[in-house]
Design a protein around this motif. Sequence first.
Motif, short mmCIF file in Angstrom:
data_model
loop_
_atom_site.label_atom_id
_atom_site.label_comp_id
_atom_site.label_asym_id
_atom_site.label_seq_id
_atom_site.Cartn_x
_atom_site.Cartn_y
_atom_site.Cartn_z
N LYS A 1 25.38 0.12 42.75
CA LYS A 1 25.55 -1.21 43.33
C LYS A 1 25.03 -1.27 44.77
CE LYS A 1 29.13 -4.79 43.82
NZ LYS A 1 30.58 -5.08 43.62
N SER A 2 25.36 -0.24 45.57
CA SER A 2 24.93 -0.25 46.98
C SER A 2 23.42 -0.07 47.09
CB SER A 2 25.66 0.84 47.75
OG SER A 2 25.32 2.13 47.28
N LEU A 3 22.83 0.79 46.25
CA LEU A 3 21.39 1.00 46.29
C LEU A 3 20.63 -0.23 45.82
CD1 LEU A 3 21.13 4.66 44.94
CD2 LEU A 3 20.74 3.89 47.28
N GLN A 4 21.21 -0.94 44.86
CA GLN A 4 20.59 -2.18 44.39
C GLN A 4 20.48 -3.19 45.52
OE1 GLN A 4 23.02 -4.61 41.94
NE2 GLN A 4 21.31 -5.72 41.02
N LYS A 5 21.56 -3.34 46.29
CA LYS A 5 21.54 -4.28 47.41
C LYS A 5 20.56 -3.83 48.49
CE LYS A 5 26.22 -6.14 46.91
NZ LYS A 5 27.56 -6.27 47.54
N LYS A 6 20.52 -2.53 48.73
CA LYS A 6 19.64 -2.00 49.78
C LYS A 6 18.17 -2.15 49.42
CE LYS A 6 18.80 2.26 52.40
NZ LYS A 6 19.22 3.68 52.59
N LEU A 7 17.83 -1.91 48.15
CA LEU A 7 16.43 -1.90 47.72
C LEU A 7 16.01 -3.17 47.01
CD1 LEU A 7 16.42 1.75 46.28
CD2 LEU A 7 15.64 1.02 48.54
N ASN A 8 16.98 -4.08 46.74
CA ASN A 8 16.73 -5.33 46.01
C ASN A 8 16.13 -5.05 44.62
OD1 ASN A 8 16.86 -8.15 45.75
ND2 ASN A 8 14.71 -8.38 46.31
N THR A 9 16.67 -4.06 43.95
CA THR A 9 16.22 -3.69 42.61
C THR A 9 17.05 -4.42 41.57
OG1 THR A 9 15.63 -1.48 43.42
CG2 THR A 9 15.84 -1.74 41.04
N ALA A 10 16.40 -4.97 40.56
CA ALA A 10 17.12 -5.58 39.44
C ALA A 10 17.60 -4.46 38.51
CB ALA A 10 16.23 -6.55 38.69
N VAL A 11 18.81 -4.61 37.97
CA VAL A 11 19.42 -3.56 37.15
C VAL A 11 19.79 -4.10 35.77
CG1 VAL A 11 21.37 -1.96 36.92
CG2 VAL A 11 20.31 -2.31 39.16
N ILE A 12 19.43 -3.35 34.74
CA ILE A 12 19.94 -3.58 33.39
C ILE A 12 20.93 -2.46 33.11
CG2 ILE A 12 19.43 -3.74 30.92
CD1 ILE A 12 16.66 -4.75 31.65
N LEU A 13 22.20 -2.80 32.99
CA LEU A 13 23.26 -1.81 32.77
C LEU A 13 23.67 -1.84 31.31
CD1 LEU A 13 25.38 0.21 33.81
CD2 LEU A 13 26.83 -1.74 34.40
N VAL A 14 23.47 -0.74 30.62
CA VAL A 14 23.79 -0.62 29.21
C VAL A 14 25.09 0.17 29.08
CG1 VAL A 14 23.04 0.30 26.98
CG2 VAL A 14 21.36 -0.70 28.55
N THR A 15 26.11 -0.42 28.44
CA THR A 15 27.40 0.26 28.33
C THR A 15 28.20 -0.30 27.15
OG1 THR A 15 29.44 0.83 29.50
CG2 THR A 15 28.50 -1.33 29.95
N HIS A 16 29.17 0.50 26.69
CA HIS A 16 30.10 0.02 25.66
C HIS A 16 31.42 -0.43 26.28
CE1 HIS A 16 31.32 4.20 26.39
NE2 HIS A 16 32.54 3.80 26.06
N ASP A 17 31.57 -0.24 27.58
CA ASP A 17 32.85 -0.43 28.26
C ASP A 17 32.81 -1.63 29.19
OD1 ASP A 17 35.26 -0.22 29.56
OD2 ASP A 17 34.98 1.84 30.24
N LEU A 18 33.50 -2.70 28.83
CA LEU A 18 33.56 -3.88 29.69
C LEU A 18 34.23 -3.57 31.02
CD1 LEU A 18 34.33 -6.92 27.36
CD2 LEU A 18 32.46 -6.74 28.99
#
Length: 352
Positions: free
Chosen positions: A199-216
């Motif tokens: 989350k912090s790196l996404q804000k710092k680098l403005n990277t879009a993230v696709i998070l794949v998970t089974h856990d809400l």
Amino acid sequence: MKILEVKDLRISFKTYAGENQAVRGVSFHLNEGETLAIVGESGCGKTVTSKSILRILPSPPAIIHEKSEIYLGDRELTSLSDKDMIGIRGSEISMIFQDPMTSLNPTMRIGDQIAESIIIHQGKSKREAIKDVISLLEMVGIPNPEQRVKQYPHEFSGGMRQRAMIAIALACNPKILIADEPTTALDVTIQAQIMDLIKSLQKKLNTAVILVTHDLGVVAEVADRIQVMYAGEIVETGNSRDIFYKPKHPYTWALLKSVPKLNTENKTELYSLNGTPPDLLNPPKGCSFAARCEYCMNICREKSPEFTDITSEHKAACWLLHSKAPKIDYTVESYTAENPIEVHSEEVVYVR
């Protein structure tokens, strides 16, 4: 602004028993700088969908059908050559895989593995690349990076290996980061640290993230939008608040009920969804969730539901949203540490 768009993605695997329809008409988009979570139980097609974006599915047996389209900006990825895709992987789209122990090369030093993509995509010398690697390891929270670059994967803990994988993925500052179950096999404390780091790196680098998970529970504080996937299809999509507080699909309700509550008493039986997903060698003609749904109606077994727009961002594919369907009182209380999710549904007689 959209940086990725997937249209009618259909992926099959040829097996000795026939054609397994793993992904069946999935469509979604990813905006610049946002986090999109794809959530569903194991085997629903989440990982297959994410790997298809990078074109790293084994072919054969995997087949991406002709009408499927994946756009990165104005480039259609399914039609690009393997050489062109090499230039995209790592530099524009990167991926963090489920198990860092099997994803990292056990015979190569960590520093060399991270430096590899920097040398390939940025044309730097090995000495220059190693300097960048030390900065990356420091950025992802690995102590003593000058010494760590010389070590092998077996000398890292599970959490540190996952941080090294994140460093590899971010080495060339990609536009999109795909995180496939990034907290698998990590204890709860390390899981929280890894999610906070992403989350912090996404804000710092403005990277879009696709998070794949089974856990809400993992995506509650991270995702901007959530797509719920079942049996190779998207069954509900909306922003985080829609999915957690105003869910409309029975499968989403089941996922929410499966999140453990902090106030659960000792020896209380945890919720589990009965039944098994359908056989995708021969998918059902109606709703794929009908056989496991306690609200199933006759039409659910006969005809697949289309999406109903609840709001401009929130939509779900369920016959219960039809104007003639029984009304269900489904509410979710505030989701906080002091007041965890609780689900209540009114007793209703359903036409079966």
